[in-house]
Design an enzyme around this catalytic site. Structure first.
Site, PDB file in Angstrom:
ATOM      1  N   LYS A 157      38.432  98.490  39.882  1.00  0.00           N
ATOM      2  CA  LYS A 157      37.664  98.202  38.659  1.00  0.00           C
ATOM      3  C   LYS A 157      36.549  97.231  39.027  1.00  0.00           C
ATOM      4  CE  LYS A 157      41.540  98.448  35.345  1.00  0.00           C
ATOM      5  NZ  LYS A 157      42.669  97.622  34.802  1.00  0.00           N
TER       6      LYS A 157
ATOM      7  N   LYS B  28      40.470 107.301  36.899  1.00  0.00           N
ATOM      8  CA  LYS B  28      41.288 107.060  35.707  1.00  0.00           C
ATOM      9  C   LYS B  28      40.343 106.642  34.602  1.00  0.00           C
ATOM     10  CE  LYS B  28      43.953 103.274  34.643  1.00  0.00           C
ATOM     11  NZ  LYS B  28      45.154 102.489  34.294  1.00  0.00           N
TER      12      LYS B  28
ATOM     13  N   GLN C 170      52.262 101.165  29.208  1.00  0.00           N
ATOM     14  CA  GLN C 170      50.920 101.148  28.614  1.00  0.00           C
ATOM     15  C   GLN C 170      50.248 102.528  28.597  1.00  0.00           C
ATOM     16  OE1 GLN C 170      48.091  97.758  29.504  1.00  0.00           O
ATOM     17  NE2 GLN C 170      47.116  99.359  30.693  1.00  0.00           N
ATOM     18  N   GLU C 171      50.470 103.313  29.676  1.00  0.00           N
ATOM     19  CA  GLU C 171      49.728 104.574  29.788  1.00  0.00           C
ATOM     20  C   GLU C 171      50.605 105.692  30.341  1.00  0.00           C
ATOM     21  OE1 GLU C 171      46.193 103.744  32.094  1.00  0.00           O
ATOM     22  OE2 GLU C 171      45.979 101.805  31.088  1.00  0.00           O
TER      23      GLU C 171
ATOM     24  N   ASP D 196      50.936 104.068  33.950  1.00  0.00           N
ATOM     25  CA  ASP D 196      50.548 102.670  34.172  1.00  0.00           C
ATOM     26  C   ASP D 196      51.470 101.837  33.296  1.00  0.00           C
ATOM     27  OD1 ASP D 196      49.551 100.183  34.549  1.00  0.00           O
ATOM     28  OD2 ASP D 196      47.552 100.580  33.732  1.00  0.00           O
TER      29      ASP D 196
ATOM     30  N   ASP E  19      47.108  97.323  40.294  1.00  0.00           N
ATOM     31  CA  ASP E  19      45.922  97.030  39.473  1.00  0.00           C
ATOM     32  C   ASP E  19      45.870  95.516  39.245  1.00  0.00           C
ATOM     33  OD1 ASP E  19      43.996  96.741  37.517  1.00  0.00           O
ATOM     34  OD2 ASP E  19      45.151  97.676  35.928  1.00  0.00           O
TER      35      ASP E  19
ATOM     36  N   SER F 299      44.647  94.227  28.978  1.00  0.00           N
ATOM     37  CA  SER F 299      45.767  93.763  29.808  1.00  0.00           C
ATOM     38  C   SER F 299      45.187  93.289  31.141  1.00  0.00           C
ATOM     39  CB  SER F 299      46.780  94.886  30.010  1.00  0.00           C
ATOM     40  OG  SER F 299      46.202  95.967  30.702  1.00  0.00           O
TER      41      SER F 299
ATOM     42  N   GLU G  14      42.476 103.754  24.423  1.00  0.00           N
ATOM     43  CA  GLU G  14      41.844 104.654  25.393  1.00  0.00           C
ATOM     44  C   GLU G  14      41.820 106.098  24.900  1.00  0.00           C
ATOM     45  OE1 GLU G  14      43.539 103.881  29.255  1.00  0.00           O
ATOM     46  OE2 GLU G  14      42.642 101.878  29.309  1.00  0.00           O
TER      47      GLU G  14
ATOM     48  N   GLU H  99      51.555 102.910  38.344  1.00  0.00           N
ATOM     49  CA  GLU H  99      50.680 101.747  38.497  1.00  0.00           C
ATOM     50  C   GLU H  99      51.349 100.522  37.888  1.00  0.00           C
ATOM     51  OE1 GLU H  99      46.848 102.561  36.764  1.00  0.00           O
ATOM     52  OE2 GLU H  99      46.459 100.445  36.386  1.00  0.00           O
TER      53      GLU H  99
ATOM     54  N   HIS I 214      38.105 102.946  34.677  1.00  0.00           N
ATOM     55  CA  HIS I 214      37.480 102.327  33.502  1.00  0.00           C
ATOM     56  C   HIS I 214      38.281 101.101  33.070  1.00  0.00           C
ATOM     57  CE1 HIS I 214      40.363 104.414  30.423  1.00  0.00           C
ATOM     58  NE2 HIS I 214      40.988 104.012  31.489  1.00  0.00           N
ATOM     59  N   ARG I 215      37.882 100.483  31.937  1.00  0.00           N
ATOM     60  CA  ARG I 215      38.697  99.467  31.273  1.00  0.00           C
ATOM     61  C   ARG I 215      39.044  99.969  29.873  1.00  0.00           C
ATOM     62  NH1 ARG I 215      39.347  94.617  34.320  1.00  0.00           N
ATOM     63  NH2 ARG I 215      41.194  94.647  32.970  1.00  0.00           N
ATOM     64  N   SER I 216      39.992  99.302  29.225  1.00  0.00           N
ATOM     65  CA  SER I 216      40.351  99.762  27.880  1.00  0.00           C
ATOM     66  C   SER I 216      39.214  99.511  26.877  1.00  0.00           C
ATOM     67  CB  SER I 216      41.647  99.114  27.418  1.00  0.00           C
ATOM     68  OG  SER I 216      41.575  97.715  27.546  1.00  0.00           O
TER      69      SER I 216
ATOM     70  N   HIS J 266      47.639  98.443  24.501  1.00  0.00           N
ATOM     71  CA  HIS J 266      46.590  99.323  23.979  1.00  0.00           C
ATOM     72  C   HIS J 266      46.997 100.023  22.680  1.00  0.00           C
ATOM     73  CE1 HIS J 266      44.980  99.710  28.362  1.00  0.00           C
ATOM     74  NE2 HIS J 266      44.777  98.523  27.838  1.00  0.00           N
TER      75      HIS J 266
HETATM   76  P1  PGA Z   1      42.795  97.136  30.714  1.00  0.00           P
HETATM   77  O1  PGA Z   1      43.746  98.377  30.957  1.00  0.00           O
HETATM   78  O2  PGA Z   1      41.405  97.591  30.868  1.00  0.00           O
HETATM   79  O3  PGA Z   1      43.162  96.726  29.317  1.00  0.00           O
HETATM   80  O4  PGA Z   1      43.170  96.088  31.747  1.00  0.00           O
HETATM   81  C1  PGA Z   1      43.538  99.318  31.948  1.00  0.00           C
HETATM   82  C2  PGA Z   1      44.586  99.220  33.005  1.00  0.00           C
HETATM   83  O5  PGA Z   1      45.510  98.385  32.938  1.00  0.00           O
HETATM   84  O6  PGA Z   1      44.521  99.982  33.966  1.00  0.00           O
HETATM   85 ZN    ZN Z   2      46.479  99.076  34.881  1.00  0.00          ZN
END
Ligand code: PGA
Ligand code: ZN
Length: 416
Positions: free
Chosen positions: A335, A386, A164-165, A243, A310, A43, A206, A284, A363-365, A156
């Protein structure tokens, strides 16, 4: 003079989603010193630095041979002979060799691989831990509070969950080890509950569980139940972080949420009612990356939570400054691959600190076993990290590095 970069070598390796990514090795005074690997998002924010992908048929277009070649030719040539301990000069050379605003010529994946490999090499050459070797002045290192993503949705997972999270945040503990244990026990409690309800399906990118749910709010209920089932208090020990990654379901001014098309004000009202009724400590990307008005008016509501940008900021100092000036949030996700070098990443963290914004290193996904972000979170003393579920080695590599660092006796950030 000793401590000079004598070679740089890149290759393509696989990330946690089975897609190619860049790994870079840095040689100092003729010996292999270090290795660093670059993560990749799903994302991704549209304002991120450019991740160079090959296109074409191989790897369904996701190959990174061009980025690898850029490292092994142009970037190698500019870095050989550099003092490995001068991170700012190294990153300056990388930025200059690319020459674009968004690292689209060499690729942010090529550039970050070199930047991180050099950073790791300089720590080894000096014989100091990575977290003690951050360029700049970071006087209060600490073990960060983990935001542990135990229920995955959005981009994800292949489910109907928009958010998403759903993360648990074990803040109310005396040290990192017991916080990590509590979060992990909560992960296992959630697994039991999902199994009993017939909701235990797959695993998301994740490492969190990925059930289909009737409504997004069900995720919050499940997390509170899991925290309490694991024997912890959702009032004083473990909170919840979300998130939403709302850019993923925003189109033509509307958010497609829980099967309805709604505006930013309606979505804000939903978040406010959640904040009132659940132990939420942060949200987020509650809105689209360019829907500044919704961000500003939600932040003006004055909820006592972290509102984290983000995709909104993409670790970019210009976008962060706009957010600070306009009061669009009170925190920023960090990131390194969104901006492309370690020096620029730390500069953004410095600006955020100065302006009273909290930083959450992330991190990233799509990940590898590279654990550099753990040391960045500790060394900067930012207080938060995170890095996914406490499962799958692409995620646990970061937690395990924090366990190793915790033996140095640094304080646990805890709730601040
Ligand atoms: P991404 O997801 O690494 O797929 O962008 C992580 C996030 O959105 O924080
Ligand atoms: Zn995010």
């Amino acid at each position: 003079m000793k401590g000079l970069i004598t070679d740089i070598h890149a290759r393509s390796i696989l990330d946690s989603r089975g897609r190619p990514t860049v790994e870079v090795e840095c040689f100092v005074d003729g010996s292999l010193m270090s290795r660093a690997a670059v993560p990749s998002g799903a994302s991704t924010g549209s304002h991120e630095a450019v991740e160079l992908r090959d296109g074409g048929d191989l790897w369904h277009g996701s190959g990174v041979e061009k980025a690898v070649k850029n490292v092994n030719t142009v970037l190698r040539d500019v870095l050989v002979g550099s003092d490995v301990s001068d991170q700012e000069a190294i990153d300056g050379l990388l930025i200059e060799a690319d020459g674009s605003m968004n690292k689209s010529i060499m690729g942010a994946n090529a550039i970050l691989g070199c930047s991180m490999a050099a950073f790791r090499a300089s720590s080894l050459a000096k014989g100091v831990p990575l977290w003690q070797n951050l360029p700049g002045t970071w006087p209060n290192p600490s073990l960060p509070v983990p935001l542990m993503n135990i229920l995955n949705g959005g981009a994800h997972a292949s489910t109907n969950v928009d958010v998403q999270e759903f993360m648990v945040v074990p803040y109310g503990f005396p040290d990192f080890d017991s916080a990590l244990r509590a979060g992990t026990e909560t992960y296992h409690a959630l697994k039991k509950t999902l199994g009993e309800k017939g909701l235990l399906g797959g695993i998301g990118d994740e490492g969190g569980f990925a059930p289909s749910l009737q409504k997004n709010e069900d995720g919050l209920r499940l997390l509170v139940e899991a925290i309490e089932r694991a024997g912890y208090s959702s009032e004083t020990q473990i909170g919840i972080a979300l998130d939403v990654a709302a850019s993923e379901f925003y189109k033509s001014g509307k958010y497609s949420f829980d099967g309805r098309e709604i505006g930013g004000a309606d979505l804000s009202a939903i978040y406010s009612s959640w904040v009132d009724r659940y132990p939420i400590v942060s949200i987020e990307d509650p809105f689209d990356e360019d829907d500044w008005m919704s961000w500003i008016s939600f932040t003006e509501r004055g909820h006592d939570i972290r509102i984290i940008g983000d995709d909104l900021y993409v670790t970019n100092p210009i976008r962060l400054q706009k957010g600070i000036d306009e009061g669009a949030s009170n925190s920023i996700l960090i990131k390194p691959n969104q901006i492309g070098t370690l020096t620029e990443t730390l500069k953004v963290m410095g600006i955020a600190n100065q302006e009273g914004f909290d930083c959450i290193v992330s991190h990233r996904s799509g990940e590898t076993s590279d654990d550099t972000i753990s040391d960045i979170a500790v060394g900067t003393g930012c207080g938060w990290i995170k890095t996914g579920a406490p499962a799958r080695s692409d995620r646990t590599s970061k937690y395990n590095q924090l366990l190793r660092i915790s033996e140095a006796g640094l304080p646990y950030s805890g709730w601040v």
